[in-house]
Design a protein around this motif. Structure first.
Motif: not given
Length: 147
Positions: A1-10
Motif C-alpha cells: 500500500m502506498q500513499s502520497i500526503l500533501q499538507r494543504v491549506q485547502q
C-alpha cells in the motif's frame, strides 16, 4: 500500500463538475492499494498518517500531527501510484490491486479514518476526478508500506 500526503491549506475533489469532497487545512491523501495488501496494512497506514508530525508548532518546527491541529483528511483513490515504468514508455499497473479488492481496501481505509478522525472527505473510487489544492509549504510526503 502506498500513499502520497500533501499538507494543504485547502483541497477539493470534483466529479462531472460537482464538488464531492473538500477540506480546509489538513491532508490530501492519494491512496493506492496494491496486490497482496491486507486489512492490517490499511490500519498501519492510517495510524502512521494520523500520527505523522508534519504540521508546524509555534516555533515553526514540524511537531504536530493532523490530529493535533484539527485538520481535515481528503482521501482520494489513485491506482496510478502503482505504475511500473521500468519496461518501457507505457506504464504498467499490474502491481495495483484488482479493482474489487482495491475498492474494498479503499473503503476500509475511509471507514477506519472516519472512526478515528472527525473531518474526513473523499473522492469517488474509479471516477474521473479533478483534484484542486493549495499545497502548504509545499510539504509532500510519500509513504509505502508492505505486508
Amino acid at each position: 500500500m502506498q500513499s502520497i500526503l500533501q499538507r494543504v491549506q485547502q483541497a477539493s475533489v470534483s466529479v462531472d463538475g460537482q464538488t464531492i469532497g473538500a477540506i480546509e487545512e489538513g491532508l490530501l491523501i492519494l491512496l493506492c492499494a496494491e496486490r497482496g495488501d491486507t486489512d492490517a496494512l490499511v490500519e498501519k497506514m492510517l495510524t502512521k498518517i494520523l500520527k505523522l508530525r508534519i504540521f508546524s508548532d509555534e516555533a515553526g518546527k514540524m511537531n504536530r500531527s493532523v490530529q493535533d491541529v484539527g485538520g481535515g483528511l481528503l482521501i482520494v483513490s489513485q491506482f496510478t501510484l502503482a505504475a511500473d515504468v521500468s519496461g518501457g514508455n507505457r506504464p504498467s499497473f499490474t502491481n495495483a490491486a484488482p479493482p474489487d479488492e482495491g475498492r474494498r481496501l479503499y473503503e476500509l481505509f475511509v471507514t477506519q479514518a472516519r472512526a478515528a478522525h472527525p473531518i474526513v472527505q473523499t473522492g469517488q473510487f474509479a471516477a474521473d476526478m479533478k483534484v484542486s489544492l493549495i499545497n502548504d509549504g509545499p510539504v509532500t510526503i510519500p509513504i509505502r508500506m508492505a505486508a
